[in-house]
Design a protein around this motif. Sequence first.
Motif, PDB file in Angstrom:
ATOM      1  N   ILE A  19      32.719  39.636  29.679  1.00  0.00           N
ATOM      2  CA  ILE A  19      33.435  38.484  29.159  1.00  0.00           C
ATOM      3  C   ILE A  19      33.895  37.639  30.337  1.00  0.00           C
ATOM      4  CG2 ILE A  19      35.376  37.710  27.725  1.00  0.00           C
ATOM      5  CD1 ILE A  19      34.641  41.362  27.736  1.00  0.00           C
ATOM      6  N   TRP A  20      33.684  36.326  30.265  1.00  0.00           N
ATOM      7  CA  TRP A  20      34.225  35.415  31.277  1.00  0.00           C
ATOM      8  C   TRP A  20      35.635  35.061  30.856  1.00  0.00           C
ATOM      9  CZ3 TRP A  20      32.528  33.846  35.923  1.00  0.00           C
ATOM     10  CH2 TRP A  20      31.211  34.180  36.261  1.00  0.00           C
ATOM     11  N   VAL A  21      36.585  35.268  31.763  1.00  0.00           N
ATOM     12  CA  VAL A  21      37.979  35.002  31.422  1.00  0.00           C
ATOM     13  C   VAL A  21      38.522  33.809  32.200  1.00  0.00           C
ATOM     14  CG1 VAL A  21      38.417  37.403  30.801  1.00  0.00           C
ATOM     15  CG2 VAL A  21      38.968  36.636  33.088  1.00  0.00           C
ATOM     16  N   ASP A  22      39.484  33.175  31.571  1.00  0.00           N
ATOM     17  CA  ASP A  22      40.207  32.047  32.155  1.00  0.00           C
ATOM     18  C   ASP A  22      41.398  32.620  32.914  1.00  0.00           C
ATOM     19  OD1 ASP A  22      42.437  30.126  32.249  1.00  0.00           O
ATOM     20  OD2 ASP A  22      41.124  28.821  31.067  1.00  0.00           O
ATOM     21  N   ARG A  23      41.463  32.382  34.182  1.00  0.00           N
ATOM     22  CA  ARG A  23      42.496  32.954  35.040  1.00  0.00           C
ATOM     23  C   ARG A  23      43.906  32.637  34.534  1.00  0.00           C
ATOM     24  NH1 ARG A  23      44.189  31.325  40.542  1.00  0.00           N
ATOM     25  NH2 ARG A  23      46.261  32.214  40.744  1.00  0.00           N
ATOM     26  N   PHE A  24      44.133  31.412  34.072  1.00  0.00           N
ATOM     27  CA  PHE A  24      45.479  31.012  33.651  1.00  0.00           C
ATOM     28  C   PHE A  24      45.873  31.670  32.332  1.00  0.00           C
ATOM     29  CE2 PHE A  24      43.863  27.725  36.482  1.00  0.00           C
ATOM     30  CZ  PHE A  24      44.797  27.857  37.499  1.00  0.00           C
ATOM     31  N   ARG A  25      44.930  31.807  31.415  1.00  0.00           N
ATOM     32  CA  ARG A  25      45.205  32.544  30.179  1.00  0.00           C
ATOM     33  C   ARG A  25      45.448  34.013  30.518  1.00  0.00           C
ATOM     34  NH1 ARG A  25      41.026  31.899  25.675  1.00  0.00           N
ATOM     35  NH2 ARG A  25      42.771  32.571  24.405  1.00  0.00           N
ATOM     36  N   PHE A  26      44.639  34.541  31.433  1.00  0.00           N
ATOM     37  CA  PHE A  26      44.796  35.929  31.872  1.00  0.00           C
ATOM     38  C   PHE A  26      46.196  36.158  32.429  1.00  0.00           C
ATOM     39  CE2 PHE A  26      44.956  38.789  35.469  1.00  0.00           C
ATOM     40  CZ  PHE A  26      44.604  39.987  34.865  1.00  0.00           C
ATOM     41  N   GLN A 102      39.218  30.223  39.234  1.00  0.00           N
ATOM     42  CA  GLN A 102      39.690  29.738  37.937  1.00  0.00           C
ATOM     43  C   GLN A 102      39.132  30.572  36.793  1.00  0.00           C
ATOM     44  OE1 GLN A 102      39.147  25.564  37.372  1.00  0.00           O
ATOM     45  NE2 GLN A 102      40.059  25.061  39.345  1.00  0.00           N
ATOM     46  N   TYR A 103      37.935  31.149  37.008  1.00  0.00           N
ATOM     47  CA  TYR A 103      37.264  31.966  36.013  1.00  0.00           C
ATOM     48  C   TYR A 103      36.629  33.149  36.716  1.00  0.00           C
ATOM     49  CZ  TYR A 103      37.451  27.379  33.824  1.00  0.00           C
ATOM     50  OH  TYR A 103      37.881  26.175  33.342  1.00  0.00           O
ATOM     51  N   PHE A 104      36.527  34.269  36.007  1.00  0.00           N
ATOM     52  CA  PHE A 104      35.840  35.425  36.565  1.00  0.00           C
ATOM     53  C   PHE A 104      35.398  36.346  35.431  1.00  0.00           C
ATOM     54  CE2 PHE A 104      40.432  35.909  36.967  1.00  0.00           C
ATOM     55  CZ  PHE A 104      40.694  37.094  36.300  1.00  0.00           C
ATOM     56  N   PRO A 105      34.345  37.131  35.666  1.00  0.00           N
ATOM     57  CA  PRO A 105      33.863  38.046  34.627  1.00  0.00           C
ATOM     58  C   PRO A 105      34.614  39.373  34.675  1.00  0.00           C
ATOM     59  CG  PRO A 105      32.379  38.094  36.501  1.00  0.00           C
ATOM     60  CD  PRO A 105      33.447  37.082  36.820  1.00  0.00           C
ATOM     61  N   VAL A 106      34.760  39.975  33.506  1.00  0.00           N
ATOM     62  CA  VAL A 106      35.328  41.321  33.399  1.00  0.00           C
ATOM     63  C   VAL A 106      34.432  42.131  32.474  1.00  0.00           C
ATOM     64  CG1 VAL A 106      37.699  40.575  33.855  1.00  0.00           C
ATOM     65  CG2 VAL A 106      36.901  40.757  31.488  1.00  0.00           C
ATOM     66  N   PHE A 107      34.627  43.429  32.485  1.00  0.00           N
ATOM     67  CA  PHE A 107      33.803  44.369  31.742  1.00  0.00           C
ATOM     68  C   PHE A 107      34.659  45.089  30.712  1.00  0.00           C
ATOM     69  CE2 PHE A 107      31.846  48.632  31.413  1.00  0.00           C
ATOM     70  CZ  PHE A 107      30.550  48.278  31.069  1.00  0.00           C
ATOM     71  N   TYR A 118      38.246  38.520  24.757  1.00  0.00           N
ATOM     72  CA  TYR A 118      37.765  37.150  24.598  1.00  0.00           C
ATOM     73  C   TYR A 118      38.804  36.293  23.865  1.00  0.00           C
ATOM     74  CZ  TYR A 118      35.157  33.121  23.074  1.00  0.00           C
ATOM     75  OH  TYR A 118      34.769  31.826  22.838  1.00  0.00           O
ATOM     76  N   ASN A 119      39.356  36.804  22.772  1.00  0.00           N
ATOM     77  CA  ASN A 119      40.335  36.032  21.997  1.00  0.00           C
ATOM     78  C   ASN A 119      41.589  35.724  22.796  1.00  0.00           C
ATOM     79  OD1 ASN A 119      38.726  35.875  19.710  1.00  0.00           O
ATOM     80  ND2 ASN A 119      39.517  37.798  18.885  1.00  0.00           N
ATOM     81  N   ILE A 123      37.228  32.369  28.258  1.00  0.00           N
ATOM     82  CA  ILE A 123      37.043  30.935  28.444  1.00  0.00           C
ATOM     83  C   ILE A 123      36.660  30.344  27.092  1.00  0.00           C
ATOM     84  CG2 ILE A 123      35.628  29.143  29.538  1.00  0.00           C
ATOM     85  CD1 ILE A 123      35.164  31.119  31.849  1.00  0.00           C
ATOM     86  N   LYS A 124      37.427  29.389  26.639  1.00  0.00           N
ATOM     87  CA  LYS A 124      37.130  28.741  25.357  1.00  0.00           C
ATOM     88  C   LYS A 124      35.742  28.101  25.425  1.00  0.00           C
ATOM     89  CE  LYS A 124      41.842  28.070  23.895  1.00  0.00           C
ATOM     90  NZ  LYS A 124      41.970  29.099  22.944  1.00  0.00           N
ATOM     91  N   GLY A 125      34.952  28.339  24.391  1.00  0.00           N
ATOM     92  CA  GLY A 125      33.603  27.798  24.341  1.00  0.00           C
ATOM     93  C   GLY A 125      32.558  28.691  24.986  1.00  0.00           C
TER      94      GLY A 125
END
Length: 143
Positions: A19-26, A102-107, A118-119, A123-125
Motif C-alpha cells: 500500500i502506498w501511504v500518505d506521510r501526513f495521514r500516517f 511525502q509518500y512511501f510503500p508499506v507491506f 489504505y482507508n 494515498i487517496k486515488g
Amino acid sequence: MVYMKQQLFCSEEDLYFIIWVDRFRFESVWFKSSSTYAPELARGNEKAWRNDYKFHHAEHGFEVGIDNPVPLAILSADKYFPNISFIDGITRTIWLMANRAQYFPVFAYNKESAENIYNYIGIKGSRIFSNNELVNYLKNKGF
C-alpha cells in the motif's frame, strides 16, 4: 531517491499486499494511536527521529542504494478505529519522514489489514497491490 524492496511469492491466494501511504495521514493516525509503543517517535518531529538510537542504521541502509534496497516497513491496522501498528520498520519509516518523503510503500500480511491501512493512511486515488498482482505484472514485463 531511495530504493526499497519486498520479496514476492507466487501463491494460490492473495496473502500479501503493498500500500502506498500518505506521510501526513500516517503521522496523524500514528500520533493518535501510539499511546504505549514508541510515543516519543509517533509524537516526535525530525529532531526526535534523527536522535533515535537506531536512526544511523537506517541512514546507512538507505545510503547503499539500488545494490541493496531497504525492506518495506510492515504494518497492521485495526478495523474498528483508525489505528496502525508496526510489525517491523519503525526506524526505516522515521528515516523516510525525517528526509521529507511525502509518500512511501508499506507491506501488510493480509487483505483486511491492507484495506484498513489504505482507508486510514493510503494515498487517496491510489490502490492496494496484491502480491500475486505484482508477480504477474513482473512476469508480463519479462522479469
